[in-house]
Design a protein around this motif. Sequence first.
Motif, short mmCIF file in Angstrom:
data_model
loop_
_atom_site.label_atom_id
_atom_site.label_comp_id
_atom_site.label_asym_id
_atom_site.label_seq_id
_atom_site.Cartn_x
_atom_site.Cartn_y
_atom_site.Cartn_z
N LEU A 188 0.83 -1.20 0.00
CA LEU A 188 0.00 0.00 0.00
C LEU A 188 0.87 1.26 0.00
O LEU A 188 0.59 2.22 -0.73
N ALA A 189 1.93 1.27 0.79
CA ALA A 189 2.83 2.41 0.81
C ALA A 189 3.54 2.59 -0.53
O ALA A 189 3.70 3.73 -1.01
N LEU A 190 3.94 1.49 -1.15
CA LEU A 190 4.56 1.58 -2.47
C LEU A 190 3.59 2.12 -3.50
O LEU A 190 3.95 2.98 -4.32
N PHE A 191 2.36 1.66 -3.47
CA PHE A 191 1.34 2.16 -4.40
C PHE A 191 1.07 3.64 -4.16
O PHE A 191 0.95 4.42 -5.12
N ALA A 192 0.98 4.06 -2.89
CA ALA A 192 0.74 5.47 -2.58
C ALA A 192 1.92 6.33 -3.04
O ALA A 192 1.71 7.43 -3.58
#
Length: 82
Positions: free
Chosen positions: A49-53
């Motif tokens: 999720l952090a990578l996508f954000a």
Amino acid sequence: MHLRDREAAVRRMLERTPPPVPPDLYPEVVRRGSRMLRRRTVVRRLLWLALFAAALAFAIWASFARPWAEPPSTTTPPISGW
């Protein structure tokens, strides 16, 4: 300790009968293992999720800032009135 001494010691340890395992050990191990798997799954999802954000934030920034476009020149004035 020489190699032969170590080998002999290991052979003696392997020939002995293993110590008895406590009967309540298995449920405890299963409980801890499932908890570790859940934690790893949650951490992995949070990292994705952090990578996508971060990728989304970079894409939005790049669409507004346009870092690939050449900045206007400030050393020569524009030519007009030819």
